[in-house]
Design an enzyme around this catalytic site. Structure first.
Site, PDB file in Angstrom:
ATOM      1  N   SER A 147       6.159 -27.668  -6.489  1.00 47.30           N
ATOM      2  CA  SER A 147       6.333 -28.533  -7.590  1.00 47.30           C
ATOM      3  C   SER A 147       5.236 -28.999  -8.151  1.00 47.30           C
ATOM      4  CB  SER A 147       7.355 -29.661  -7.369  1.00 47.30           C
ATOM      5  OG  SER A 147       7.601 -30.764  -8.296  1.00 47.30           O
ATOM      6  N   TYR A 160      10.558 -36.525  -2.604  1.00 47.60           N
ATOM      7  CA  TYR A 160      10.564 -35.387  -2.996  1.00 47.60           C
ATOM      8  C   TYR A 160       8.945 -35.171  -3.358  1.00 47.60           C
ATOM      9  CZ  TYR A 160      11.318 -31.578  -6.335  1.00 47.60           C
ATOM     10  OH  TYR A 160      11.137 -30.543  -7.037  1.00 47.60           O
TER      11      TYR A 160
HETATM   12  P1  NAP Z   1      19.155 -26.740  -7.775  1.00 44.54           P
HETATM   13  O1  NAP Z   1      19.775 -26.387  -8.858  1.00 44.54           O
HETATM   14  O2  NAP Z   1      19.512 -28.330  -7.250  1.00 44.54           O
HETATM   15  O3  NAP Z   1      19.227 -25.776  -6.581  1.00 44.54           O
HETATM   16  C1  NAP Z   1      18.926 -25.911  -5.382  1.00 44.54           C
HETATM   17  C2  NAP Z   1      19.579 -25.006  -4.384  1.00 44.54           C
HETATM   18  O4  NAP Z   1      19.337 -25.104  -3.077  1.00 44.54           O
HETATM   19  C3  NAP Z   1      21.089 -24.974  -4.460  1.00 44.54           C
HETATM   20  O5  NAP Z   1      21.507 -23.810  -4.482  1.00 44.54           O
HETATM   21  C4  NAP Z   1      21.579 -25.553  -3.335  1.00 44.54           C
HETATM   22  O6  NAP Z   1      22.895 -25.301  -2.595  1.00 44.54           O
HETATM   23  C5  NAP Z   1      20.347 -25.266  -2.154  1.00 44.54           C
HETATM   24  N1  NAP Z   1      20.416 -26.058  -1.173  1.00 44.54           N
HETATM   25  C6  NAP Z   1      20.158 -27.293  -1.152  1.00 44.54           C
HETATM   26  N2  NAP Z   1      20.212 -27.703   0.242  1.00 44.54           N
HETATM   27  C7  NAP Z   1      20.373 -26.752   1.096  1.00 44.54           C
HETATM   28  C8  NAP Z   1      20.551 -26.493   2.432  1.00 44.54           C
HETATM   29  N3  NAP Z   1      20.416 -27.585   3.247  1.00 44.54           N
HETATM   30  N4  NAP Z   1      20.811 -25.289   2.899  1.00 44.54           N
HETATM   31  C9  NAP Z   1      20.716 -24.364   1.926  1.00 44.54           C
HETATM   32  N5  NAP Z   1      20.661 -24.358   0.688  1.00 44.54           N
HETATM   33  C10 NAP Z   1      20.568 -25.660   0.124  1.00 44.54           C
HETATM   34  O7  NAP Z   1      17.790 -26.665  -7.773  1.00 44.54           O
HETATM   35  P2  NAP Z   1      16.743 -25.761  -8.923  1.00 44.54           P
HETATM   36  O8  NAP Z   1      16.253 -26.929 -10.179  1.00 44.54           O
HETATM   37  O9  NAP Z   1      16.877 -24.640  -8.920  1.00 44.54           O
HETATM   38  O10 NAP Z   1      15.292 -25.879  -7.801  1.00 44.54           O
HETATM   39  C11 NAP Z   1      15.074 -24.950  -6.864  1.00 44.54           C
HETATM   40  C12 NAP Z   1      13.909 -25.112  -6.285  1.00 44.54           C
HETATM   41  O11 NAP Z   1      12.754 -25.361  -7.193  1.00 44.54           O
HETATM   42  C13 NAP Z   1      13.775 -26.462  -5.473  1.00 44.54           C
HETATM   43  O12 NAP Z   1      13.086 -26.260  -4.364  1.00 44.54           O
HETATM   44  C14 NAP Z   1      13.294 -27.535  -6.513  1.00 44.54           C
HETATM   45  O13 NAP Z   1      12.808 -28.529  -5.632  1.00 44.54           O
HETATM   46  C15 NAP Z   1      12.332 -26.619  -7.096  1.00 44.54           C
HETATM   47  N6  NAP Z   1      11.819 -27.167  -8.309  1.00 44.54           N
HETATM   48  C16 NAP Z   1      12.680 -27.465  -9.406  1.00 44.54           C
HETATM   49  C17 NAP Z   1      12.156 -27.746 -10.575  1.00 44.54           C
HETATM   50  C18 NAP Z   1      12.938 -28.084 -11.799  1.00 44.54           C
HETATM   51  O14 NAP Z   1      12.138 -28.537 -12.766  1.00 44.54           O
HETATM   52  N7  NAP Z   1      14.180 -27.658 -11.717  1.00 44.54           N
HETATM   53  C19 NAP Z   1      10.727 -27.827 -10.762  1.00 44.54           C
HETATM   54  C20 NAP Z   1       9.819 -27.846  -9.588  1.00 44.54           C
HETATM   55  C21 NAP Z   1      10.361 -27.427  -8.279  1.00 44.54           C
HETATM   56  P3  NAP Z   1      24.037 -26.304  -3.213  1.00 44.54           P
HETATM   57  O15 NAP Z   1      24.086 -26.283  -4.650  1.00 44.54           O
HETATM   58  O16 NAP Z   1      25.329 -25.489  -2.682  1.00 44.54           O
HETATM   59  O17 NAP Z   1      23.917 -27.716  -2.601  1.00 44.54           O
HETATM   60  C1  GCO Z   2      11.841 -35.297 -11.764  1.00 43.86           C
HETATM   61  C2  GCO Z   2      11.978 -33.884 -11.764  1.00 43.86           C
HETATM   62  C3  GCO Z   2      10.987 -33.382 -11.138  1.00 43.86           C
HETATM   63  C4  GCO Z   2      11.118 -31.753 -11.278  1.00 43.86           C
HETATM   64  C5  GCO Z   2       9.825 -30.656 -10.778  1.00 43.86           C
HETATM   65  C6  GCO Z   2       8.804 -31.027 -11.631  1.00 43.86           C
HETATM   66  O1  GCO Z   2      12.734 -35.903 -11.485  1.00 43.86           O
HETATM   67  O2  GCO Z   2      10.520 -35.725 -12.012  1.00 43.86           O
HETATM   68  O3  GCO Z   2      13.204 -33.529 -11.038  1.00 43.86           O
HETATM   69  O4  GCO Z   2      10.744 -33.548 -10.059  1.00 43.86           O
HETATM   70  O5  GCO Z   2      12.193 -31.481 -10.545  1.00 43.86           O
HETATM   71  O6  GCO Z   2       9.778 -31.096  -9.343  1.00 43.86           O
HETATM   72  O7  GCO Z   2       7.890 -30.055 -11.119  1.00 43.86           O
END
Ligand code: NAP
Ligand code: GCO
Length: 266
Positions: A147, A160
């Site tokens: 992230s 986080y």
């Molecule tokens: P999301 O929509 O919350 O999806 C997260 C996924 O992880 C969901 O499918 C969830 O399943 C699954 N999960 C959570 N706990 C789990 C467990 N114990 N075992 C198996 N699966 C589990 O998140 P996203 O935005 O797509 O993000 C995906 C990844 O990218 C995460 O690691 C997040 O930290 C990272 N990220 C996201 C952003 C952003 O801006 N969105 C930015 C930087 C990094 P359920 O829905 O069934 O709980």
């Molecule tokens: C927040 C956001 C971020 C994004 C992402 C940014 O609350 O600041 O959820 O943490 O998920 O990780 O890279």
């Protein structure tokens, strides 16, 4: 080798944890469309069933598996099932993750630990279980979903950011220990991406939306597909000498100190 061969994943088995929606779904689709046999994990059976249909609509027949990435026995059973029924995992995307937006003084230790469990310890558990197969094959790709919070903190995301900061260096350590076996381990550092995870700070005219729009030089939220495309590069033969690296896919936010409001920026 042609450029098309470089990105051809035919014959490869990929596992995407948390691959039923959001970034994981986009990553799974990118790898599947490049020819990989995609195994999709989630903790929720119903979401897996729904996702299987969505992948099928994209022409991708995925193998789905429920396991909790934080549970070592559950992970071992799940990976063993994949290795038996599909094959050795060639590409692992540690994507599953959670976030809890709670100020430190208000955050129960148990909730802090829960975020660390999913976002940092789980990639260790899954990586440790999958790597032996890659080492035996002398080839493999591991992508840890980091992230921009692997670099920055901000109010209310201490757990986080602690996890994602740790994941950046776990990625480096996996690289140091496994590169000699031709296993490339890298991270992707998404910026602010429009998924369910960021919906609470993006929708309903939330003020954070203004911050993201002004801090991001691209002046937009990222789309999950932006991350899927980066994952395809790191999963492909085009990245054989990229190792221990976190590829930030953030529209330039980490490059930008910020803008003053209005046109005059000098
Ligand atoms: P999301 O929509 O919350 O999806 C997260 C996924 O992880 C969901 O499918 C969830 O399943 C699954 N999960 C959570 N706990 C789990 C467990 N114990 N075992 C198996 N699966 C589990 O998140 P996203 O935005 O797509 O993000 C995906 C990844 O990218 C995460 O690691 C997040 O930290 C990272 N990220 C996201 C952003 C952003 O801006 N969105 C930015 C930087 C990094 P359920 O829905 O069934 O709980
Ligand atoms: C927040 C956001 C971020 C994004 C992402 C940014 O609350 O600041 O959820 O943490 O998920 O990780 O890279």
């Amino acid at each position: 080798m042609s450029v098309f061969d470089l990105f051809n994943l035919e014959g490869k088995v990929a596992l995407v944890t948390g691959g039923t929606h959001g970034i994981g779904l986009a990553v799974g689709k990118a790898l599947g469309q490049a020819g990989a046999k995609v195994c999709v994990n989630d903790i929720d059976e119903a979401k897996l069933a729904s996702a299987k249909k969505e992948y099928a609509e994209a022409g991708i027949d995925v193998y789905t598996l429920v396991f909790n990435v934080t549970d070592e026995k559950d992970v071992d059973a799940g990976i063993s099932k994949i290795e038996k029924e599909v094959g050795t995992i060639d590409i692992l995307v540690n994507n599953a993750g959670i976030i809890k937006r709670i100020p430190i003084l208000d955050m129960p230790v148990a909730e802090y630990k829960q975020v660390i469990d999913v976002d940092l310890i789980a990639p260790f558990i899954v990586g440790k279980r999958v790597a032996p197969g890659m080492i035996k094959k002398r080839a493999g790709k591991i992508i840890n979903m980091c992230s921009m919070m692997s670099q920055y903190g901000r109010n209310s995301v201490s757990a986080y950011a602690s996890a994602k900061g740790g994941l950046k260096l776990l990625t480096a350590n996996m690289c140091c220990e496994w590169a000699k076996y031709n296993v490339q381990v890298n991270g992707i550092g998404p910026g602010y991406i429009a998924t369910a995870q960021t919906a609470p700070i993006r929708e309903g005219n939330h003020p954070f939306n203004d911050l993201v729009m002004t801090r991001t030089p691209a002046n937009r939220w990222g789309e999950p597909e932006d991350i899927g495309n980066a994952a395809l590069f790191l999963a492909s033969k085009a990245s054989q000498f990229v190792n221990g690296h976190v590829l930030y896919v953030d529209g330039g936010i980490l490059a930008n100190f910020g803008y003053v409001k209005g046109e005059n920026q000098i």
